[in-house]
Design a protein around this motif. Structure first.
Motif, PDB file in Angstrom:
ATOM      1  N   THR A  51     -10.519  73.176  10.479  1.00  0.00           N
ATOM      2  CA  THR A  51     -10.792  72.601  11.862  1.00  0.00           C
ATOM      3  C   THR A  51     -12.157  71.761  11.712  1.00  0.00           C
ATOM      4  N   TRP A  52     -12.361  70.743  11.995  1.00  0.00           N
ATOM      5  CA  TRP A  52     -13.559  69.889  11.726  1.00  0.00           C
ATOM      6  C   TRP A  52     -14.580  70.173  12.627  1.00  0.00           C
ATOM      7  N   ASP A  54     -15.382  73.342  13.748  1.00  0.00           N
ATOM      8  CA  ASP A  54     -16.048  74.776  13.524  1.00  0.00           C
ATOM      9  C   ASP A  54     -15.916  75.014  12.181  1.00  0.00           C
ATOM     10  N   ARG A  55     -15.402  74.255  11.339  1.00  0.00           N
ATOM     11  CA  ARG A  55     -15.131  74.654   9.690  1.00  0.00           C
ATOM     12  C   ARG A  55     -14.271  76.050   9.526  1.00  0.00           C
ATOM     13  N   SER A  56     -13.319  76.312  10.650  1.00  0.00           N
ATOM     14  CA  SER A  56     -12.536  77.611  10.292  1.00  0.00           C
ATOM     15  C   SER A  56     -11.437  76.967   9.442  1.00  0.00           C
ATOM     16  N   THR A  57     -10.850  77.827   8.686  1.00  0.00           N
ATOM     17  CA  THR A  57      -9.975  77.435   7.638  1.00  0.00           C
ATOM     18  C   THR A  57      -8.868  78.432   7.622  1.00  0.00           C
ATOM     19  N   ARG A  58      -7.502  78.071   7.241  1.00  0.00           N
ATOM     20  CA  ARG A  58      -6.618  78.663   6.731  1.00  0.00           C
ATOM     21  C   ARG A  58      -6.070  78.125   5.563  1.00  0.00           C
ATOM     22  N   HIS A  59      -5.644  79.161   4.669  1.00  0.00           N
ATOM     23  CA  HIS A  59      -5.047  78.815   3.270  1.00  0.00           C
ATOM     24  C   HIS A  59      -3.488  79.334   3.197  1.00  0.00           C
ATOM     25  N   ALA A  60      -2.715  78.956   2.646  1.00  0.00           N
ATOM     26  CA  ALA A  60      -1.432  79.533   2.369  1.00  0.00           C
ATOM     27  C   ALA A  60      -1.582  80.508   1.357  1.00  0.00           C
ATOM     28  N   ASP A  61      -0.475  81.757   1.392  1.00  0.00           N
ATOM     29  CA  ASP A  61      -1.011  82.774   0.625  1.00  0.00           C
ATOM     30  C   ASP A  61      -0.390  82.517  -0.823  1.00  0.00           C
ATOM     31  N   SER A  62       0.279  81.461  -1.251  1.00  0.00           N
ATOM     32  CA  SER A  62       0.365  80.953  -2.471  1.00  0.00           C
ATOM     33  C   SER A  62      -0.718  80.454  -2.954  1.00  0.00           C
ATOM     34  N   VAL A  63      -2.100  80.072  -2.506  1.00  0.00           N
ATOM     35  CA  VAL A  63      -3.303  79.416  -3.001  1.00  0.00           C
ATOM     36  C   VAL A  63      -4.380  80.216  -2.437  1.00  0.00           C
ATOM     37  N   LYS A  64      -4.250  81.448  -1.805  1.00  0.00           N
ATOM     38  CA  LYS A  64      -5.385  82.023  -1.380  1.00  0.00           C
ATOM     39  C   LYS A  64      -6.181  82.713  -2.527  1.00  0.00           C
ATOM     40  N   PHE A  67      -7.791  78.312  -4.159  1.00  0.00           N
ATOM     41  CA  PHE A  67      -8.076  77.156  -3.405  1.00  0.00           C
ATOM     42  C   PHE A  67      -8.983  77.272  -2.447  1.00  0.00           C
ATOM     43  N   THR A  68     -10.008  76.238  -2.119  1.00  0.00           N
ATOM     44  CA  THR A  68     -10.622  76.042  -0.922  1.00  0.00           C
ATOM     45  C   THR A  68     -10.660  74.859  -0.193  1.00  0.00           C
ATOM     46  N   ILE A  69     -10.518  74.909   1.135  1.00  0.00           N
ATOM     47  CA  ILE A  69     -10.741  73.489   1.694  1.00  0.00           C
ATOM     48  C   ILE A  69     -11.876  73.473   2.443  1.00  0.00           C
ATOM     49  N   SER A  70     -12.529  72.137   2.536  1.00  0.00           N
ATOM     50  CA  SER A  70     -14.042  72.095   2.868  1.00  0.00           C
ATOM     51  C   SER A  70     -14.111  70.700   3.554  1.00  0.00           C
ATOM     52  N   ARG A  71     -15.368  70.447   4.326  1.00  0.00           N
ATOM     53  CA  ARG A  71     -15.326  69.234   4.647  1.00  0.00           C
ATOM     54  C   ARG A  71     -16.840  68.757   4.768  1.00  0.00           C
ATOM     55  N   ASP A  72     -17.147  67.722   4.460  1.00  0.00           N
ATOM     56  CA  ASP A  72     -18.508  66.909   4.373  1.00  0.00           C
ATOM     57  C   ASP A  72     -18.585  66.017   5.898  1.00  0.00           C
ATOM     58  N   ALA A  74     -21.025  64.224   6.996  1.00  0.00           N
ATOM     59  CA  ALA A  74     -21.790  63.092   6.892  1.00  0.00           C
ATOM     60  C   ALA A  74     -20.799  62.094   5.977  1.00  0.00           C
ATOM     61  N   GLU A  75     -20.061  62.499   5.174  1.00  0.00           N
ATOM     62  CA  GLU A  75     -19.105  61.735   4.618  1.00  0.00           C
ATOM     63  C   GLU A  75     -17.748  61.295   4.721  1.00  0.00           C
ATOM     64  N   ASN A  76     -17.452  61.969   6.007  1.00  0.00           N
ATOM     65  CA  ASN A  76     -16.190  62.080   6.590  1.00  0.00           C
ATOM     66  C   ASN A  76     -15.053  62.415   5.556  1.00  0.00           C
ATOM     67  N   THR A  77     -15.201  63.241   4.984  1.00  0.00           N
ATOM     68  CA  THR A  77     -14.353  63.719   3.810  1.00  0.00           C
ATOM     69  C   THR A  77     -13.978  65.102   3.869  1.00  0.00           C
ATOM     70  N   VAL A  78     -12.567  65.397   3.579  1.00  0.00           N
ATOM     71  CA  VAL A  78     -12.238  66.752   3.351  1.00  0.00           C
ATOM     72  C   VAL A  78     -11.900  66.846   1.679  1.00  0.00           C
ATOM     73  N   TYR A  79     -12.252  68.277   1.445  1.00  0.00           N
ATOM     74  CA  TYR A  79     -11.984  68.174   0.035  1.00  0.00           C
ATOM     75  C   TYR A  79     -10.862  69.452  -0.015  1.00  0.00           C
ATOM     76  N   LEU A  80     -10.334  69.642  -1.199  1.00  0.00           N
ATOM     77  CA  LEU A  80      -9.697  70.689  -1.731  1.00  0.00           C
ATOM     78  C   LEU A  80     -10.212  71.170  -3.018  1.00  0.00           C
ATOM     79  N   GLN A  81     -10.825  72.120  -3.354  1.00  0.00           N
ATOM     80  CA  GLN A  81     -11.105  72.530  -4.740  1.00  0.00           C
ATOM     81  C   GLN A  81     -10.037  73.601  -5.176  1.00  0.00           C
ATOM     82  N   MET A  82      -9.625  73.194  -6.379  1.00  0.00           N
ATOM     83  CA  MET A  82      -8.320  73.939  -6.975  1.00  0.00           C
ATOM     84  C   MET A  82      -8.751  74.507  -7.943  1.00  0.00           C
ATOM     85  N   ASN A  83      -8.848  75.915  -8.022  1.00  0.00           N
ATOM     86  CA  ASN A  83      -9.206  76.587  -9.426  1.00  0.00           C
ATOM     87  C   ASN A  83      -7.926  77.555  -9.867  1.00  0.00           C
TER      88      ASN A  83
END
Length: 118
Positions: A51-52, A54-64, A67-72, A74-83
């Protein structure tokens, strides 16, 4: 609303990638941004959302935990960090957007291919 996904590629199992979704066309403070993926022969599935405002997040069980979702803002960009990527993470990854009060994602990016080799 325009969404431009990037950052996909070929990586070995156990590796990492970071996907980016550049959003433009309006202010996104009332939006939810999501990542979905579709593997060959399978239906598209939810991966994560943020959610843009308040930055609340939810991840699927398969990636919990991997993976981490985040947003910037200033850059109007959403990221998905996948480890700790696995071969079963291989898919085309799409970013999407919807208004907070809607259930359906109405705006979609073009997709970026992620391939994880074993």
């Amino acid at each position: 609303v325009q969404l431009q996904a990037s950052g996909g590629g070929l990586v070995q199992a156990g590796g990492s990638l970071r996907l980016s979704c550049a959003a433009s066309g309006r202010a996104f403070s009332n939006y939810v941004m999501g990542w979905f993926r579709q593997a060959p022969g399978k239906e598209r599935e939810f991966v994560a959302r943020i959610t843009w405002a308040d930055r609340s997040t939810r991840h699927a069980d398969s990636v919990k935990g991997r993976f981490t979702i985040s947003r910037d803002n200033a850059e109007n960009t959403v990221y998905l960090q996948m480890n700790t990527l696995k071969p079963e993470d291989t898919a085309v990854y799409y970013c999407a957007a919807r208004l907070n009060y809607e259930n359906k994602y109405n705006y979609w990016g073009q997709g970026t291919q992620v391939t994880v080799s074993s």
